[in-house]
Design a protein around this motif. Structure first.
Motif, PDB file in Angstrom:
ATOM      1  N   GLU A 102       5.302 -19.574  33.310  1.00  0.00           N
ATOM      2  CA  GLU A 102       3.982 -19.158  32.864  1.00  0.00           C
ATOM      3  C   GLU A 102       3.035 -18.981  34.050  1.00  0.00           C
ATOM      4  N   ASN A 103       3.235 -19.752  35.126  1.00  0.00           N
ATOM      5  CA  ASN A 103       2.405 -19.589  36.326  1.00  0.00           C
ATOM      6  C   ASN A 103       2.443 -18.156  36.845  1.00  0.00           C
ATOM      7  N   ASP A 104       3.598 -17.529  36.772  1.00  0.00           N
ATOM      8  CA  ASP A 104       3.730 -16.159  37.254  1.00  0.00           C
ATOM      9  C   ASP A 104       2.837 -15.214  36.460  1.00  0.00           C
ATOM     10  N   PHE A 105       2.747 -15.433  35.164  1.00  0.00           N
ATOM     11  CA  PHE A 105       1.909 -14.577  34.327  1.00  0.00           C
ATOM     12  C   PHE A 105       0.427 -14.919  34.472  1.00  0.00           C
ATOM     13  N   ILE A 106       0.109 -16.189  34.688  1.00  0.00           N
ATOM     14  CA  ILE A 106      -1.277 -16.566  34.970  1.00  0.00           C
ATOM     15  C   ILE A 106      -1.766 -15.796  36.188  1.00  0.00           C
ATOM     16  N   CYS A 107      -0.977 -15.805  37.242  1.00  0.00           N
ATOM     17  CA  CYS A 107      -1.378 -15.123  38.477  1.00  0.00           C
ATOM     18  C   CYS A 107      -1.334 -13.605  38.330  1.00  0.00           C
ATOM     19  N   ALA A 108      -0.380 -13.078  37.586  1.00  0.00           N
ATOM     20  CA  ALA A 108      -0.309 -11.635  37.373  1.00  0.00           C
ATOM     21  C   ALA A 108      -1.589 -11.123  36.721  1.00  0.00           C
ATOM     22  N   VAL A 109      -2.066 -11.835  35.718  1.00  0.00           N
ATOM     23  CA  VAL A 109      -3.302 -11.446  35.030  1.00  0.00           C
ATOM     24  C   VAL A 109      -4.488 -11.532  35.984  1.00  0.00           C
ATOM     25  N   LYS A 110      -4.520 -12.550  36.812  1.00  0.00           N
ATOM     26  CA  LYS A 110      -5.615 -12.715  37.768  1.00  0.00           C
ATOM     27  C   LYS A 110      -5.582 -11.610  38.835  1.00  0.00           C
ATOM     28  N   VAL A 111      -4.415 -11.224  39.302  1.00  0.00           N
ATOM     29  CA  VAL A 111      -4.300 -10.128  40.271  1.00  0.00           C
ATOM     30  C   VAL A 111      -4.780  -8.830  39.628  1.00  0.00           C
ATOM     31  N   ASP A 112      -4.361  -8.566  38.396  1.00  0.00           N
ATOM     32  CA  ASP A 112      -4.829  -7.372  37.681  1.00  0.00           C
ATOM     33  C   ASP A 112      -6.347  -7.364  37.568  1.00  0.00           C
ATOM     34  N   ALA A 113      -6.940  -8.505  37.256  1.00  0.00           N
ATOM     35  CA  ALA A 113      -8.396  -8.590  37.092  1.00  0.00           C
ATOM     36  C   ALA A 113      -9.108  -8.277  38.406  1.00  0.00           C
ATOM     37  N   ILE A 114      -8.575  -8.761  39.511  1.00  0.00           N
ATOM     38  CA  ILE A 114      -9.173  -8.488  40.825  1.00  0.00           C
ATOM     39  C   ILE A 114      -9.074  -6.999  41.134  1.00  0.00           C
ATOM     40  N   PHE A 115      -7.928  -6.395  40.876  1.00  0.00           N
ATOM     41  CA  PHE A 115      -7.741  -4.960  41.088  1.00  0.00           C
ATOM     42  C   PHE A 115      -8.716  -4.158  40.219  1.00  0.00           C
ATOM     43  N   GLN A 116      -8.815  -4.520  38.943  1.00  0.00           N
ATOM     44  CA  GLN A 116      -9.697  -3.794  38.029  1.00  0.00           C
ATOM     45  C   GLN A 116     -11.163  -3.928  38.435  1.00  0.00           C
ATOM     46  N   GLN A 117     -11.551  -5.104  38.861  1.00  0.00           N
ATOM     47  CA  GLN A 117     -12.937  -5.307  39.290  1.00  0.00           C
ATOM     48  C   GLN A 117     -13.246  -4.462  40.525  1.00  0.00           C
ATOM     49  N   ALA A 118     -12.316  -4.397  41.457  1.00  0.00           N
ATOM     50  CA  ALA A 118     -12.535  -3.627  42.681  1.00  0.00           C
ATOM     51  C   ALA A 118     -12.592  -2.140  42.421  1.00  0.00           C
ATOM     52  N   HIS A 119     -11.982  -1.697  41.337  1.00  0.00           N
ATOM     53  CA  HIS A 119     -11.931  -0.274  41.026  1.00  0.00           C
ATOM     54  C   HIS A 119     -12.835   0.109  39.857  1.00  0.00           C
ATOM     55  N   GLY A 120     -13.752  -0.789  39.504  1.00  0.00           N
ATOM     56  CA  GLY A 120     -14.744  -0.487  38.478  1.00  0.00           C
ATOM     57  C   GLY A 120     -14.187  -0.286  37.085  1.00  0.00           C
ATOM     58  N   GLN A 121     -13.061  -0.915  36.820  1.00  0.00           N
ATOM     59  CA  GLN A 121     -12.455  -0.821  35.497  1.00  0.00           C
ATOM     60  C   GLN A 121     -12.820  -2.068  34.700  1.00  0.00           C
ATOM     61  N   PRO A 122     -12.926  -1.938  33.384  1.00  0.00           N
ATOM     62  CA  PRO A 122     -13.271  -3.118  32.554  1.00  0.00           C
ATOM     63  C   PRO A 122     -12.161  -4.149  32.516  1.00  0.00           C
TER      64      PRO A 122
END
Length: 118
Positions: free
Chosen positions: A98-118
């Motif tokens: 589950e740690n892998d998915f916790i971090c995957a979601v967090k990486v996606d959120a950082i990418f989305q924030q940097a690219h102005g995506q919701p």
């Protein structure tokens, strides 16, 4: 099984037991662009240039350190492949937790924030 919002709010903890295939497949179905390959989950992020690629790597570095769950990163001119697995699960043989998915979601959120995506 946690929702995306629960994964985003969660923190990694020591894991000794990996997820079963049905759980892994359910989590992957919730995540855009992540796939399973050779005992890891991975995603390729693309960028305009090397500067943006390195900015992304630097942005995720803080989260990676805070979660104490470190991916393998393959960095190129305009892409970064983020690959997660948990080395401590299944008696040290490695696997997906589950740690892998916790971090995957967090990486996606950082990418989305940097690219102005919701």
């Amino acid at each position: 099984m946690m929702t995306i919002d629960e994964l985003l709010a969660a923190n990694c903890s020591h894991q000794e037991t990996g997820l079963a295939d049905p759980q892994i497949n359910q989590y992957l179905a919730m995540l855009d662009g992540w796939m399973r390959q050779d005992g890891h989950i991975l995603k390729t992020y693309t960028f305009v240039d090397y500067y943006q690629t390195l900015a992304f790597v630097n942005a995720i570095a803080w989260m990676i350190h805070a979660q104490d769950h470190h991916p393998d990163l393959q960095v190129g001119y305009n892409r970064c492949i983020v690959k997660y697995s948990t080395h401590s699960v299944d008696e040290g043989r490695g696997g997906i937790s589950e740690n892998d998915f916790i971090c995957a979601v967090k990486v996606d959120a950082i990418f989305q924030q940097a690219h102005g995506q919701p």
